[in-house]
Design a protein around this motif. Structure first.
Motif, PDB file in Angstrom:
ATOM      1  N   SER A  76     100.509  36.157  -5.868  1.00 48.25           N
ATOM      2  CA  SER A  76     100.163  36.630  -4.525  1.00 48.25           C
ATOM      3  C   SER A  76     101.377  36.680  -3.609  1.00 48.25           C
ATOM      4  O   SER A  76     101.557  37.630  -2.840  1.00 48.25           O
ATOM      5  CB  SER A  76      99.080  35.731  -3.908  1.00 48.25           C
ATOM      6  OG  SER A  76      97.869  35.841  -4.627  1.00 48.25           O
ATOM      7  N   GLU A  77     102.223  35.660  -3.692  1.00 46.78           N
ATOM      8  CA  GLU A  77     103.419  35.632  -2.847  1.00 46.78           C
ATOM      9  C   GLU A  77     104.345  36.803  -3.168  1.00 46.78           C
ATOM     10  O   GLU A  77     104.883  37.453  -2.265  1.00 46.78           O
ATOM     11  CB  GLU A  77     104.151  34.301  -3.045  1.00 46.78           C
ATOM     12  CG  GLU A  77     103.433  33.104  -2.443  1.00 46.78           C
ATOM     13  CD  GLU A  77     104.071  31.783  -2.812  1.00 46.78           C
ATOM     14  OE1 GLU A  77     103.981  30.836  -2.017  1.00 46.78           O
ATOM     15  OE2 GLU A  77     104.669  31.693  -3.915  1.00 46.78           O
TER      16      GLU A  77
ATOM     17  N   MET B  56     103.457  39.633  -4.580  1.00 44.02           N
ATOM     18  CA  MET B  56     102.743  40.846  -4.186  1.00 44.02           C
ATOM     19  C   MET B  56     102.951  41.152  -2.700  1.00 44.02           C
ATOM     20  O   MET B  56     103.305  42.280  -2.327  1.00 44.02           O
ATOM     21  CB  MET B  56     101.248  40.683  -4.488  1.00 44.02           C
ATOM     22  CG  MET B  56     100.380  41.861  -4.041  1.00 44.02           C
ATOM     23  SD  MET B  56      98.628  41.532  -4.324  1.00 44.02           S
ATOM     24  CE  MET B  56      98.298  40.317  -3.025  1.00 44.02           C
ATOM     25  N   PHE B  57     102.767  40.146  -1.853  1.00 46.30           N
ATOM     26  CA  PHE B  57     102.943  40.358  -0.415  1.00 46.30           C
ATOM     27  C   PHE B  57     104.397  40.651  -0.063  1.00 46.30           C
ATOM     28  O   PHE B  57     104.684  41.441   0.847  1.00 46.30           O
ATOM     29  CB  PHE B  57     102.459  39.133   0.365  1.00 46.30           C
ATOM     30  CG  PHE B  57     100.962  38.953   0.358  1.00 46.30           C
ATOM     31  CD1 PHE B  57     100.117  39.992   0.740  1.00 46.30           C
ATOM     32  CD2 PHE B  57     100.402  37.752  -0.042  1.00 46.30           C
ATOM     33  CE1 PHE B  57      98.738  39.826   0.737  1.00 46.30           C
ATOM     34  CE2 PHE B  57      99.021  37.578  -0.053  1.00 46.30           C
ATOM     35  CZ  PHE B  57      98.189  38.619   0.332  1.00 46.30           C
TER      36      PHE B  57
ATOM     37  N   THR C 210      99.016  44.492  -0.440  1.00 49.37           N
ATOM     38  CA  THR C 210      98.007  43.562   0.068  1.00 49.37           C
ATOM     39  C   THR C 210      96.752  43.563  -0.793  1.00 49.37           C
ATOM     40  O   THR C 210      95.898  42.698  -0.645  1.00 49.37           O
ATOM     41  CB  THR C 210      97.605  43.939   1.511  1.00 49.37           C
ATOM     42  OG1 THR C 210      97.141  45.297   1.535  1.00 49.37           O
ATOM     43  CG2 THR C 210      98.781  43.780   2.458  1.00 49.37           C
TER      44      THR C 210
ATOM     45  N   THR D  52      95.250  43.078  -4.400  1.00 48.80           N
ATOM     46  CA  THR D  52      95.605  42.489  -5.686  1.00 48.80           C
ATOM     47  C   THR D  52      95.359  43.449  -6.839  1.00 48.80           C
ATOM     48  O   THR D  52      96.195  43.599  -7.738  1.00 48.80           O
ATOM     49  CB  THR D  52      94.800  41.197  -5.921  1.00 48.80           C
ATOM     50  OG1 THR D  52      95.042  40.286  -4.851  1.00 48.80           O
ATOM     51  CG2 THR D  52      95.181  40.544  -7.243  1.00 48.80           C
TER      52      THR D  52
ATOM     53  N   GLN E 107      98.446  30.481 -12.255  1.00 54.47           N
ATOM     54  CA  GLN E 107      98.711  31.705 -11.518  1.00 54.47           C
ATOM     55  C   GLN E 107      97.430  32.559 -11.468  1.00 54.47           C
ATOM     56  O   GLN E 107      96.534  32.393 -12.287  1.00 54.47           O
ATOM     57  CB  GLN E 107      99.800  32.514 -12.199  1.00 54.47           C
ATOM     58  CG  GLN E 107     101.123  31.801 -12.378  1.00 54.47           C
ATOM     59  CD  GLN E 107     102.010  31.994 -11.191  1.00 54.47           C
ATOM     60  OE1 GLN E 107     101.806  32.895 -10.399  1.00 54.47           O
ATOM     61  NE2 GLN E 107     103.004  31.149 -11.054  1.00 54.47           N
ATOM     62  N   LEU E 108      97.425  33.482 -10.562  1.00 56.34           N
ATOM     63  CA  LEU E 108      96.381  34.492 -10.551  1.00 56.34           C
ATOM     64  C   LEU E 108      96.601  35.378 -11.765  1.00 56.34           C
ATOM     65  O   LEU E 108      97.696  35.911 -11.942  1.00 56.34           O
ATOM     66  CB  LEU E 108      96.506  35.316  -9.261  1.00 56.34           C
ATOM     67  CG  LEU E 108      95.483  36.427  -9.020  1.00 56.34           C
ATOM     68  CD1 LEU E 108      94.105  35.849  -8.851  1.00 56.34           C
ATOM     69  CD2 LEU E 108      95.883  37.231  -7.809  1.00 56.34           C
TER      70      LEU E 108
END
Length: 329
Positions: free
Chosen positions: A286-287, A289-290, A295, A297, A327-328
């Motif tokens: 997520s970090e 990605m941003f 925004t 996923t 992790q995601l």
């Protein structure tokens, strides 16, 4: 018996000569061990009795001169090295022979950037081709009539084969072993040489550096803006306005100059930044990605896998040596 001719080109990469020679000789041994006759007559073919490669570090002795080969079944064009203009110039004499042999039924396989010599024959015109991802822009500029397939490990069309970058040619060698023998022999060869069989993409290894070898100043300005502001939301309309070009004209010029649409270019720049993050940091999915301006996923995962062939977590686990926490996926 199938005649295999490995061309000993000037400035050739020695491994791209030795490896096809090794694997087809080994396959002959595999066949003999199983009670079958050897299938391949493998010969090193050149214009002179010996060719010095890599600054005379290696000397390769040819087994047949080009004019002594009346007919062959499979021709290997090894990867070239150094200045490409010089390499093509030094090996021009091979071109009519390759064309003549193909017209007489021989199949032709280029390894890595051996595709440049193959394309110089005209045999690839209107056909698909693979080469090293780092040489793709140069290849397209030289041979616009060839359909270069980004990220592909192997292409095959009408008895003409090509392979992607560096060790990707092992996938083509295994593919040809299977074609000329059978699946079991190809699997045995893959195990013996410790090479994955059926790998079909070099996307995970590709580094996107942008296609800037063009003369369109407005498009270049837009490219630099994208690369400096990849973490922001960038729209085509804003880019067109920033270089004072109408949107439709801007999109057409951008595609013509870079071989990417504007959206594709933005995505590739963002994903390249994400890849660098995954390789060198302990940020979670997520970090990262941003940090590259996504925004959503699902959208990030989809684009990342489309470009690299791997999910974000697969890429991080493969290329980050640091311990990976939960992790995601």
């Amino acid at each position: 018996m199938k005649n295999v001719s490995i061309l000993i080109l000037e400035t050739a990469v020695i491994e791209a000569i030795a490896d096809p020679h090794y694997i087809f000789k080994a396959v002959n041994q595999f066949l003999q061990f199983s009670g079958k006759e050897p299938l391949f007559n493998v010969q090193l073919v050149g214009l002179t009795k010996e060719v010095k490669l890599e600054g005379s570090l290696y000397t390769v002795h040819t087994e047949k001169l080009l004019h002594e080969v009346d007919k062959t079944d499979l021709i290997f064009i090894p990867a070239l090295s150094g200045d490409m203009d010089m390499a093509l110039h030094l090996n021009q004499a091979y071109i009519p022979w390759i064309v003549s042999q193909h017209q007489r039924g021989a199949e032709v396989a280029s390894l890595c950037i051996g595709a440049f010599l193959l394309a110089s024959t005209g045999l690839l015109d209107g056909k698909r081709c693979s080469t090293h991802w780092n040489s793709a822009n140069d290849f397209r500029n030289r041979f616009p009539e060839v359909d270069l397939v980004d990220g592909s490990i192997i292409t095959e069309e009408n008895g003409i084969y090509s392979s992607g970058g560096a060790n990707s040619y092992w996938s083509l060698l295994l593919y040809l072993v299977e074609k000329y023998t059978d699946r079991d022999t190809a699997i045995l060869a893959s195990k013996y040489f410790a090479v994955d069989i059926d790998r079909d993409s070099q996307a995970a290894f590709m580094m996107f550096e942008g296609q800037k070898n063009h003369d369109d100043a407005e498009v270049l300005k837009a490219q630099l803006f994208i690369e400096q502001h990849y973490q922001d939301k960038i729209t085509i309309a804003d880019l067109a306005d920033s270089v004072a070009v109408g949107r439709r004209s801007f999109e057409r010029r951008f595609k013509s100059a870079t071989n990417n649409t504007v959206i594709e270019y933005i995505q590739r720049v963002k994903i390249e930044a994400a890849k660098r993050n995954f390789e060198s940091s302990q940020r979670n999915i997520s970090e990262v990605m941003f940090s590259v301006g996504y925004t959503d996923t699902k959208a990030f995962r989809t684009v990342f896998k489309k470009i690299t062939g791997l999910t974000p977590i697969e890429y991080r686990n493969k290329y980050n040596k640091q311990e990976v926490g939960s992790q995601l996926p």
